[in-house]
Design an enzyme around this catalytic site. Structure first.
Site, PDB file in Angstrom:
ATOM      1  N   CYS A  78       6.724  -2.617  25.607  1.00 41.14           N
ATOM      2  CA  CYS A  78       5.592  -1.934  25.126  1.00 41.14           C
ATOM      3  C   CYS A  78       4.571  -2.491  26.111  1.00 41.14           C
ATOM      4  O   CYS A  78       3.987  -3.502  25.887  1.00 41.14           O
ATOM      5  CB  CYS A  78       5.236  -2.441  23.569  1.00 41.14           C
ATOM      6  SG  CYS A  78       3.534  -2.078  23.189  1.00 41.14           S
ATOM      7  N   CYS A  81       1.438  -3.821  24.363  1.00 39.61           N
ATOM      8  CA  CYS A  81       1.423  -5.016  23.771  1.00 39.61           C
ATOM      9  C   CYS A  81       1.372  -6.358  24.798  1.00 39.61           C
ATOM     10  O   CYS A  81       0.634  -7.200  24.410  1.00 39.61           O
ATOM     11  CB  CYS A  81       3.087  -5.291  23.363  1.00 39.61           C
ATOM     12  SG  CYS A  81       3.602  -4.191  22.282  1.00 39.61           S
TER      13      CYS A  81
END
Length: 322
Positions: A78, A81
């Site tokens: 991700c 993230c």
């Protein structure tokens, strides 16, 4: 109508509840000692740490009785993230113990990912006194994140009396040795209370738990047992059919909804009980809302913080309140 042969023994993990209660007592004692000596309480608590399913009870739920725990749901693949994670870690160190940051890899911890109802990552939640609170999803500007964290810290102190102890980030990774815990002094009284509860002697169970609490007002097992016994006492003389009819015909009657929720829980309709009170909190204000909220928290205690139905209902309640 009096429920027969109903026992709640074993429904709740009393050992986990006891550990959480003891953790909170230790934090309160440390703050009291710090106030007496004028020094910050010594702590080796990490400000940022990884959490998995096996350690969630101790690292998040129990710890949330001492300090707000912010949870960062992330994954290696991700990209957002990777932007949000370092920012949250920096803020955790900057806030120096007002909250701690738990990082959960969703690929390795699918059960936690599902229990929190996460729709996408990055997603940030908080847990305060065992209650999950959704904060935000996706990467966000630092100023907005700071505002959310400030509101979280304020709400934790005002609504739950939970404040994190000051932590020196440079020493945060030093882990102190656990002090041995003495055996509990109330084992015989607690056993008598449990036996009375199982046998249907509700008055005896209530009195036995109160005997423990008269000596130790914060004893977690006794508080939990008393909540169970009082719940059964509240419903034993109710006419279930009349209560449900009254609740159906008077949705704005908070006490009618509370009585019906008690009956729902005792009858095993846990989700119905929780949903009824969450809806009541949502549509009421002032003293009525507080009465419904408090009863809902009491019913959470009866079932146990780690039950997924409690987790879901806490999230629903947090969405209504915040």
């Amino acid at each position: 109508m009096q429920p027969r042969n109903m026992s709640m023994s074993g429904v709740v993990d009393l050992a986990a509840v006891k550990a959480a209660g003891e953790a909170k007592q230790k934090a309160e004692q440390a703050r009291a000692e710090a106030a007496r000596t004028g020094q910050a309480p010594a702590t080796g608590a990490r400000l940022v740490f990884d959490v998995d399913e096996a350690g969630f009870q101790q690292d998040v739920l129990q710890r949330s009785t001492e300090v707000p725990v912010v949870i960062d749901f992330w994954a290696e693949w991700c990209e957002p993230c990777k932007q949000l994670g370092p920012l949250l870690e920096r803020l955790a160190n900057e806030y120096a113990g007002k909250f701690v940051l738990a990082k959960i890899d969703v690929d390795a911890n699918q059960m936690l990912f599902q229990q929190f109802g996460v729709q996408g990552i990055p997603a940030v939640f908080a847990v305060v006194a065992g209650q999950p609170i959704p904060l935000f999803q996706g990467a966000a500007p630092e100023a907005q994140i700071r505002q959310v964290l400030d509101q979280l810290v304020q709400a934790a102190e005002q609504q739950f009396g939970i404040v994190g102890a000051p932590v020196d980030p440079a020493a945060a990774d030093e882990q102190p040795a656990e002090a041995p815990q003495p055996a509990g002094p109330y084992d015989a009284l607690l056993e008598a209370a449990s036996q009375a509860l199982d046998s249907g002697d509700l008055g005896g169970a209530v009195q036995a738990y109160k005997n423990v609490l008269s000596e130790d007002p914060g004893h977690p097992e006794a508080k939990l047992g008393l909540a169970q016994a009082e719940l059964l006492s509240r419903v034993q003389d109710l006419d279930a059919q009349a209560v449900r009819k009254e609740a159906a015909e008077n949705p704005a009657d908070v006490q009618a909804q509370i009585r019906a929720a008690d009956l729902d829980l005792v009858g095993g309709h846990v989700e119905d009980a929780f949903g009824r009170l969450v809806d009541t909190v949502k549509r009421t204000f002032g003293d009525d809302r507080e009465a419904a909220r408090v009863r809902l928290l009491e019913l959470f205690e009866v079932i146990g913080a780690e039950d997924p139905r409690v987790t879901a209902a806490r999230t629903a309640l947090a969405r209504v309140l915040f």
